[in-house]
Enzyme design. Structure first.
Site, short mmCIF file in Angstrom:
data_model
loop_
_atom_site.label_atom_id
_atom_site.label_comp_id
_atom_site.label_asym_id
_atom_site.label_seq_id
_atom_site.Cartn_x
_atom_site.Cartn_y
_atom_site.Cartn_z
N ASP A 1 46.71 44.09 43.71
CA ASP A 1 47.58 44.40 45.33
C ASP A 1 48.13 45.95 44.50
OD1 ASP A 1 49.44 42.96 43.35
OD2 ASP A 1 50.28 42.55 44.62
N ASP B 1 43.90 36.48 42.93
CA ASP B 1 45.60 36.70 43.09
C ASP B 1 45.64 37.32 44.89
OD1 ASP B 1 45.91 38.85 42.18
OD2 ASP B 1 48.11 38.38 41.60
N ARG C 1 41.43 37.27 28.98
CA ARG C 1 40.90 38.71 29.93
C ARG C 1 40.14 39.96 29.27
NH1 ARG C 1 46.34 41.58 31.53
NH2 ARG C 1 45.99 43.90 30.55
N MET D 1 46.72 32.12 32.16
CA MET D 1 48.03 33.63 32.12
C MET D 1 47.14 33.28 33.72
SD MET D 1 46.77 37.42 31.46
CE MET D 1 47.66 37.71 29.93
N ARG E 1 50.00 34.49 36.49
CA ARG E 1 50.95 35.54 37.36
C ARG E 1 51.30 34.14 38.45
NH1 ARG E 1 52.49 41.25 37.30
NH2 ARG E 1 50.36 41.87 36.76
N HIS F 1 46.39 37.42 27.02
CA HIS F 1 45.15 38.03 26.90
C HIS F 1 44.05 38.20 26.47
CE1 HIS F 1 48.95 40.78 26.74
NE2 HIS F 1 48.35 41.03 28.63
N VAL G 1 29.05 51.84 40.89
CA VAL G 1 29.10 53.24 41.97
C VAL G 1 28.51 54.22 41.04
CG1 VAL G 1 31.05 54.62 42.61
CG2 VAL G 1 31.92 51.80 42.05
N ASP H 1 42.87 36.78 37.88
CA ASP H 1 44.22 36.26 37.93
C ASP H 1 43.89 35.12 40.18
OD1 ASP H 1 45.25 36.87 36.60
OD2 ASP H 1 47.23 38.19 38.06
N THR I 1 40.60 41.80 39.53
CA THR I 1 42.13 40.70 38.26
C THR I 1 41.39 39.90 38.15
OG1 THR I 1 44.11 39.84 38.37
CG2 THR I 1 43.47 41.00 40.68
N GLY J 1 39.51 18.12 32.51
CA GLY J 1 39.71 16.93 32.39
C GLY J 1 40.83 17.02 31.87
N GLY K 1 45.87 45.48 35.58
CA GLY K 1 45.15 44.76 34.38
C GLY K 1 43.94 44.37 34.31
N ARG L 1 49.18 50.60 33.84
CA ARG L 1 51.03 50.43 34.14
C ARG L 1 51.73 51.61 34.53
NH1 ARG L 1 49.41 44.84 36.11
NH2 ARG L 1 48.71 43.58 34.41
P1 ADP Z 1 47.62 45.40 39.89
O1 ADP Z 1 46.90 46.76 40.37
O2 ADP Z 1 46.77 44.87 39.19
O3 ADP Z 1 48.49 44.85 40.67
P2 ADP Z 1 49.48 47.21 39.44
O4 ADP Z 1 50.37 45.98 39.92
O5 ADP Z 1 50.12 47.24 37.90
O6 ADP Z 1 48.47 46.69 38.77
O7 ADP Z 1 49.24 48.22 39.65
C1 ADP Z 1 48.57 49.49 39.16
C2 ADP Z 1 48.66 50.52 39.63
O8 ADP Z 1 48.58 50.78 40.74
C3 ADP Z 1 50.32 50.51 39.32
O9 ADP Z 1 51.07 50.82 37.09
C4 ADP Z 1 50.92 52.41 39.93
O10 ADP Z 1 50.01 53.70 39.08
C5 ADP Z 1 50.14 52.03 41.09
N1 ADP Z 1 50.60 51.09 42.23
C6 ADP Z 1 51.04 50.03 42.51
N2 ADP Z 1 52.16 49.37 43.57
C7 ADP Z 1 52.20 50.99 43.74
C8 ADP Z 1 52.95 51.46 45.21
N3 ADP Z 1 53.95 50.65 45.56
N4 ADP Z 1 53.01 52.56 45.40
C9 ADP Z 1 51.54 53.25 44.59
N5 ADP Z 1 51.34 52.99 44.22
C10 ADP Z 1 51.77 52.00 43.27
O1 F6P Z 2 47.44 40.72 36.74
C1 F6P Z 2 46.24 40.00 35.32
C2 F6P Z 2 47.34 39.33 34.56
O2 F6P Z 2 46.56 39.53 33.03
C3 F6P Z 2 47.83 38.30 34.63
O3 F6P Z 2 47.67 37.20 34.69
C4 F6P Z 2 49.42 38.92 34.20
O4 F6P Z 2 50.40 38.10 34.06
C5 F6P Z 2 49.31 39.95 33.62
O5 F6P Z 2 48.28 40.50 33.71
C6 F6P Z 2 49.68 40.59 32.20
O6 F6P Z 2 49.92 41.83 32.29
P1 F6P Z 2 49.82 43.09 30.57
O7 F6P Z 2 48.82 43.29 30.65
O8 F6P Z 2 50.24 43.79 31.84
O9 F6P Z 2 51.45 42.22 29.69
#
Ligand code: ADP
Ligand code: F6P
Length: 358
Positions: A105, A131, A260, A171, A173, A257, A25, A129, A127, A187, A13, A74
């Site tokens: 993550d 999280d 976001r 949002m 998650r 969204h 960077v 979140d 992100t 409040g 996201g 994703r």
């Molecule tokens: P976030 O990075 O916000 O947690 P995602 O969970 O969608 O969002 O992960 C982002 C991208 O990272 C995924 O679309 C995928 O390409 C890659 N990814 C996610 N999980 C894995 C994994 N277990 N191993 C390798 N790449 C991963």
């Molecule tokens: O991780 C960021 C986030 O905006 C969460 O808060 C939400 O649950 C999710 O992504 C939504 O994902 P997408 O943009 O794929 O609908």
């Protein structure tokens, strides 16, 4: 470690501040004589070879805008060995020697997979979140909570005018931080988050009592991760229940969204710049497979594997064998991190309970 060329990508996201991160960077790497290329659309760009040379013009004013100019996605294909090999092949072909991967993550799992396959990578937490257990802060939280707050403020005006209650779903998650900060700062009469049990009946009684005592406008904040027993989202159901049981006219709003996007705040720009500069420097020093974390106000690298397992520990998602290979000190460090996160949530929840209108 003298890299000639590194790549930067944004994945998962999007979050406000990602552009500021990419720009920092670019600036720090350029200053050190390292060429930077942008990988478009996260890991999908690595697989498809969608690589662009970075220029100052491309990043003009980038600090001030939300979203990500490198685009995001994703990309499930990247999780397969085939996808990963395609990504490695792109790096070899383009001469990309190392990567900086901005995301959550999932993105860090991808970064560590690339490191293991010979492309040293560093993760930066981006992100809304907040999280990621290993870091106190992720780029995007501040902007998204401020946006949420501004929208709730608007709703409060109209709720007050019409003597209505508005249930707001936000949002986050499985993490209730956006909801907690927004509830405290607005409040709200109540807040429901996934991490804490919610007193539904007590809240309904409170709302009825507030109305009986003359309170007109009211806000209830519910995090999207709070679910009904059948797995559907709680917020909208609860709005209907409030109206049915208290007679208070109740509206429902899902911010989704909208929170976001938008112009990143100083907090998100500064954190993004800070993490980016350190990440480039660490790469140049030969370090990789770390996530840039904010810990007690300082930006520090944390081993990706440690960060990912600490995350699973906090989220009760540990798999068999996850804890193998860590020293007792590292395991203790993970537990302390988890305790810290729980304490943060509990404290915010407590404060929300005290400042909510009564
Ligand atoms: P976030 O990075 O916000 O947690 P995602 O969970 O969608 O969002 O992960 C982002 C991208 O990272 C995924 O679309 C995928 O390409 C890659 N990814 C996610 N999980 C894995 C994994 N277990 N191993 C390798 N790449 C991963
Ligand atoms: O991780 C960021 C986030 O905006 C969460 O808060 C939400 O649950 C999710 O992504 C939504 O994902 P997408 O943009 O794929 O609908």
């Amino acid at each position: 470690m003298a890299y000639k060329k590194i790549g930067v990508l944004t994945s998962g996201g999007d979050a406000p501040g990602m552009n500021a991160c990419v720009k920092a960077v670019f600036n720090r790497a350029t200053e050190m004589g390292i060429e930077v290329v942008g990988i478009m659309g996260g890991y999908a760009g690595l697989i498809n070879g969608d690589i662009v040379p970075m220029t100052r013009q491309m990043l003009n004013n980038a600090m001030t805008v939300g979203g990500t100019r490198l685009y995001s996605s994703r990309c499930p294909e990247f999780k397969t060995e085939e996808g990963m090999q395609a990504a490695i092949a792109t790096c070899k072909r383009e001469g990309i020697e190392a990567l900086i991967c901005i995301g959550g993550d999932g993105t860090f799992r991808g970064a560590t997979d690339m490191t293991k396959r010979g492309i040293p990578s560093i993760g930066i937490p981006g992100t809304i979140d907040n999280d990621i257990t290993a870091t106190d802060y992720t780029i995007g939280l501040d902007t998204s909570t401020n946006t949420t707050l501004r929208m709730i403020d608007n709703l409060k005006d109209t709720c007050e005018s019409h003597a209505r209650l508005n249930v707001v779903e936000v949002m986050g998650r499985d993490c209730g931080q956006i909801a907690l900060y927004a509830a405290i700062a607005s409040g709200a009469v109540a807040v429901a988050i996934p991490e804490m049990p919610f007193d539904e009946e007590g809240t309904i009684k409170k709302i009825a009592a507030l109305r009986a005592s003359g309170k007109r406008g009211m806000i209830v904040v519910v995090s999207e991760g709070v679910l009904n027993p059948d797995g559907t989202r709680f917020a909208e159901t609860f709005a209907k229940k409030i109206e049915a049981e208290t007679g208070v006219e109740t509206k429902f709003a899902r911010f989704s969204h909208v929170v976001r996007g938008g112009r990143p705040t100083m907090r998100d720009r500064e954190t993004a710049a800070h993490m980016a500069v350190r990440a480039v420097e660490l790469l140049a020093e030969g370090k990789s497979n770390v996530v840039m974390c904010e810990l007690n106000g300082l930006i520090r690298p944390v081993d990706i594997h440690f960060a990912l397992i600490a995350d699973r520990m906090y989220k009760n998602k540990l798999k068999e064998g996850d804890l193998e290979g860590f020293t007792p000190e590292q395991l203790e460090g993970m537990k302390q991190l988890c305790d810290k996160r729980r304490e943060e949530i509990e404290n915010l929840y407590k404060v929300a309970g005290h400042v909510g209108f009564r």
